[in-house]
Design an enzyme around this catalytic site. Structure first.
Site, PDB file in Angstrom:
ATOM      1  N   ALA A  66    -134.726 -14.279  -0.009  1.00 58.08           N
ATOM      2  CA  ALA A  66    -135.440 -14.756  -1.194  1.00 58.08           C
ATOM      3  C   ALA A  66    -135.202 -16.258  -1.282  1.00 58.08           C
ATOM      4  CB  ALA A  66    -134.907 -14.059  -2.432  1.00 58.08           C
ATOM      5  N   GLY A 112    -133.311 -10.843   1.196  1.00 56.83           N
ATOM      6  CA  GLY A 112    -134.630 -10.258   0.942  1.00 56.83           C
ATOM      7  C   GLY A 112    -135.431 -10.036   2.217  1.00 56.83           C
ATOM      8  N   GLU A 115    -134.162  -6.835   3.499  1.00 55.18           N
ATOM      9  CA  GLU A 115    -134.657  -5.798   2.582  1.00 55.18           C
ATOM     10  C   GLU A 115    -136.141  -5.509   2.821  1.00 55.18           C
ATOM     11  OE1 GLU A 115    -132.894  -8.028  -0.736  1.00 55.18           O
ATOM     12  OE2 GLU A 115    -132.141  -6.102  -1.446  1.00 55.18           O
ATOM     13  N   GLU A 135    -125.919 -11.861   0.241  1.00 50.45           N
ATOM     14  CA  GLU A 135    -125.987 -12.170  -1.198  1.00 50.45           C
ATOM     15  C   GLU A 135    -124.626 -12.369  -1.853  1.00 50.45           C
ATOM     16  OE1 GLU A 135    -127.932  -9.987   0.330  1.00 50.45           O
ATOM     17  OE2 GLU A 135    -129.969 -10.103  -0.474  1.00 50.45           O
TER      18      GLU A 135
END
Ligand code: COA
Length: 256
Positions: A66, A112, A115, A135
């Protein structure tokens, strides 16, 4: 429809989606996520497309996570909303997609980005791939389904270790633990994805759709995903999140 951050091509019943922000290692900002939602909605309805392949532009990254710059100043509520909106509009949307989605992972798949690959139904990777959920090194947790899907795919112990250490696996390690089903040289990645798609297309699209829904049904645990959203949001109220994200943006090591 033209896309600013995606390259789309439809060929031989395969819908190719390439995330195209290579200078930022294809990091997922809101604009990219919105375009991903729109293109998946369109491809769902497009009868000329039977299989989707998702990959990243450039030779370095699938998706490096992200976009940290975009959420570094968020508060708890904004953090929770970020996770919820992303899960609903993209990650769960892909996981529940009616046609097979193959992730062709062409380099870094972090946070992300991993993911996103986990939400796809099948993952293959190039030899330069590095996969991880970093993270916790930023003072936050995975918020796009990573705490749920990584244990489902590689087992709870290995997934917990990856999340707590923030360590990256190389392609060979990813293959060993079943995080990807095949590793090939980078220049063979897309042709390998096309061959895999061709194999799938020998089979009934309706039966594949039903199989995907059945497989997903066995793992669906909405409470786990909801808990992840709440805990992800809570991280945004903590000083260690500010330290972790600022350290990344200022190119220094975080002090926790
Ligand atoms: N969010 C925002 N920007 C990112 C990013 C992310 N997740 N990942 C990379 N970028 C940006 C960098 O800030 C840099 O931008 P700049 O050129 O404007 O400074 C550019 O992409 C290139 O990355 P850089 O860090 O210079 O490449 P590198 O080869 O030295 O390192 C990584 C590659 C993947 C190890 C490193 O970029 C990284 O650790 N990224 C963050 C991974 C992460 O924590 N993801 C989870 C987010 S929740």
């Amino acid at each position: 429809m033209t896309y600013e951050h995606l390259l789309i091509e439809i060929q031989d019943q395969i819908g190719w989606i390439k995330i195209n922000r290579p200078k930022k290692l294809n990091a997922l900002n809101q604009a990219v996520l919105q375009e991903l939602h729109i293109v998946f909605m369109a491809l769902e309805k497009d009868n000329s497309v039977r299989i989707i392949v998702l990959t990243g532009a450039g030779e370095k990254a699938f998706v490096a996570g992200a976009d940290i710059a975009e959420f570094a100043d968020f508060n708890e509520q904004q953090g929770a909303t970020l996770a919820q909106k992303g899960q609903e509009s993209v990650f769960d949307f892909i996981a529940h997609f009616s046609k097979p989605v193959i992730a062709a992972v062409n380099g870094f798949a972090l946070g992300g980005g991993l993911e996103l690959a986990l939400a796809c139904h099948v993952r293959i990777a190039s030899t330069n791939t590095r996969m991880g959920l970093p993270e916790t090194s930023l003072g936050v947790i995975p918020g796009y389904g990573g705490t749920q899907r990584l244990p489902q795919i590689i087992g709870r112990g290995r997934a917990t270790e990856m999340i707590l250490t923030a360590r990256m696996l190389n392609a060979e390690e990813a293959l060993q633990v079943g995080l990807v089903s095949k590793v090939v040289e980078l220049d063979q990645l897309l042709s390998t994805a096309a061959s895999l798609a061709q194999l799938m297309m020998n089979n009934s699209s309706h039966a594949m759709h039903r199989a995907l829904q059945s497989i997903e049904a066995g793992y669906a645990s909405e409470n786990g995903y909801r808990a992840e959203i709440n805990h992800f949001g809570a991280c945004f109220g903590h000083a260690e999140f500010a330290e972790g994200t600022q350290a990344f943006l200022n190119k220094r090591k975080a002090k926790f």
